[in-house]
Design a protein around this motif. Structure first.
Motif: not given
Ligand SMILES: [Zn+2]
Length: 453
Positions: A57, A59, A148, A237, A313
């Motif tokens: 996870h 970004h 997602k 998450h 994340d």
């Molecule tokens: Zn995320």
């Protein structure tokens, strides 16, 4: 290369042995192996040898309004490797008016030849029309098997229930796995608007507009929708004790639900929103940080298997020049925190303090993510034929995390001052020793796109 006398740890295995690596793969594992002529030998007595971390996870270089998250592939994957993570799975997104393929092509271009570790993608699906199913099919044929959806941000990247249901049905048809960001978007937007009306610059509005039940309601709904379709679902998450309870019940009934949490939800709490001035913006992420009682429930869920995966994340925004974009309006603070470099050491330190074994840490940080997302046994395990993505770790005296020691391209760490008592002095990517104590020898970008199965 021969690594001698290490204690090898897999999710269900702990034994002293030596490991030979050749051509980027694990070639031999045995109690005793003798060095061949001119073979490079590392004496790993006193070290544990683990499969490299897999962070599913992240970004990296992600657009967010007018901003872009501050790590690109070069910086983000370098930080990952420094921290013992040797594979990342990033979220590829497309813009309004584009095809899914346009977004994937963009992520392929950003990453190709710029990554220090292997990588793959989950493809975000942010709407539904008569062409979407065929588009998803096309993406899957390229080795992307997970997708997602966001139940929040419906005006932007998110989807409504009808669209979500269509996507779940499509997953069932093609054998894909949907990862879902679970927050009730319309409700939190109402709460945001009301709080903003009173005091737009107040950072505590952020957690107050996203109470626990905003997450729990969405988790519960998504799990029920997946049950109607009879398809597995992956909840990203998870941050609240209430959501944990919903997931635990669904699993007990035999539903195929996977759950993920992140170090920030296990280790940080809502006290971070009481810092002076604008400091608390460093902790603006969604879902927000919760209470100690939520942390406790998450650790329990990790122990009893309700939570399967710990990822980060990772979504870096600089405090100066990016977070301050929302100084006058809390809804404009870019959401996200960095953590790609810290996850393994934090989980080793605090996981073990919470009574979690090294094997279990390998499971939640490497083996389970590899299995769930179709990278196993190439990744996530040390066995003959697997990629030689490995770390040697050692317990040391506790020291404090400081931003200055990290390599992430962002101007702060949310873990400043926390203790770490495990070191990762050696990191191997495809059998090449890229980190040797304080020395970085990753001269080339060894990372390649990985097709998932
Ligand atoms: Zn995320």
């Amino acid at each position: 290369m021969l690594i001698k006398n290490a204690v090898l740890i897999n999710e269900k295995e702990k034994r002293k042995c030596s490991v030979r690596i050749a051509d980027g793969k694990i070639k031999e594992i045995a109690t005793q192996l003798e060095a061949e002529k001119e073979e490079h030998v590392i004496d790993a007595s006193g070290y544990y040898l683990l499969p490299g971390g897999i962070d599913v996870h992240t970004h990296i270089e992600m657009p967010c309004g007018n901003l872009v998250s501050s790590d690109d592939y070069d910086a983000g994957t370098k930080a990952a490797v420094w921290g013992g993570t040797t594979t990342v799975m990033d979220f590829a997104e497309y813009d309004k008016g584009e095809k899914l393929q346009d977004g994937l092509d963009r992520w392929m271009t950003k990453s190709e030849g710029k990554s220090y570790c292997d990588y793959s993608f989950h493809m975000t699906v942010s709407g539904w029309d008569e062409t979407t199913e065929e588009q998803i099919h096309k993406i899957k044929s390229q080795g992307i098997t997970s997708f997602k959806a966001y139940t929040a941000y419906q005006d932007d990247i998110g989807v409504n229930d009808k669209e979500l249901f269509r996507i779940l049905k499509c997953m069932k048809k093609i054998g894909g796995l949907l990862c879902v960001h679970c927050e009730n978007g319309p409700v939190l937007e109402c709460l945001q608007a009301d709080l903003k009306h009173v005091n737009p610059g107040r950072i505590r509005n952020h957690p107050e507009s996203r109470p626990n039940l905003v997450e729990k309601e969405a988790v519960s709904r998504v799990i029920d929708l997946a049950a109607i379709v009879d398809v597995p679902v992956y909840i990203v998450h998870v941050s609240t004790k209430e959501a944990v309870e919903v997931i635990r019940k669904a699993k007990a009934k035999g539903q195929k639900v996977y759950a993920e949490t992140c170090p920030q939800y296990l280790l940080l709490d809502e006290e971070a929103y009481n810092l002076p001035g604008f400091e608390s913006a460093k902790y603006v992420l969604s879902p927000p940080l919760r209470k100690k009682e939520d942390q406790k429930a998450l650790w329990e869920a990790l122990k009893d298997g309700t939570i399967d995966v710990v990822s980060t994340d990772h979504c870096s925004f600089n405090y100066h020049g990016q977070k301050d974009y929302g100084k006058e309006d809390f809804t404009q603070i870019p959401n996200g925190i960095p953590g790609i470099e810290n996850r393994m050491k934090l989980m080793l330190t605090y996981g073990i303090r919470h009574g979690i074994s090294l094997e279990k840490i390998v499971k939640v940080c490497s083996a389970a993510p590899a299995k769930i997302f179709g990278l196993y046994p190439k990744k996530g395990v040390l066995k003959i034929g697997s990629d030689a993505d490995m770390i040697l770790i050692k317990q040391e005296k506790a020291h404090s995390v400081t931003w200055a020691e990290l390599h992430q391209r962002v101007d702060y760490t949310p873990y400043e001052g926390m203790e770490e008592e495990w070191e990762i002095p050696y990191v191997f990517v495809h059998g090449t020793c890229v980190v040797d104590h304080e020395t970085w020898s990753g001269k080339k970008h060894l990372g390649r796109f990985q097709k998932c199965i």
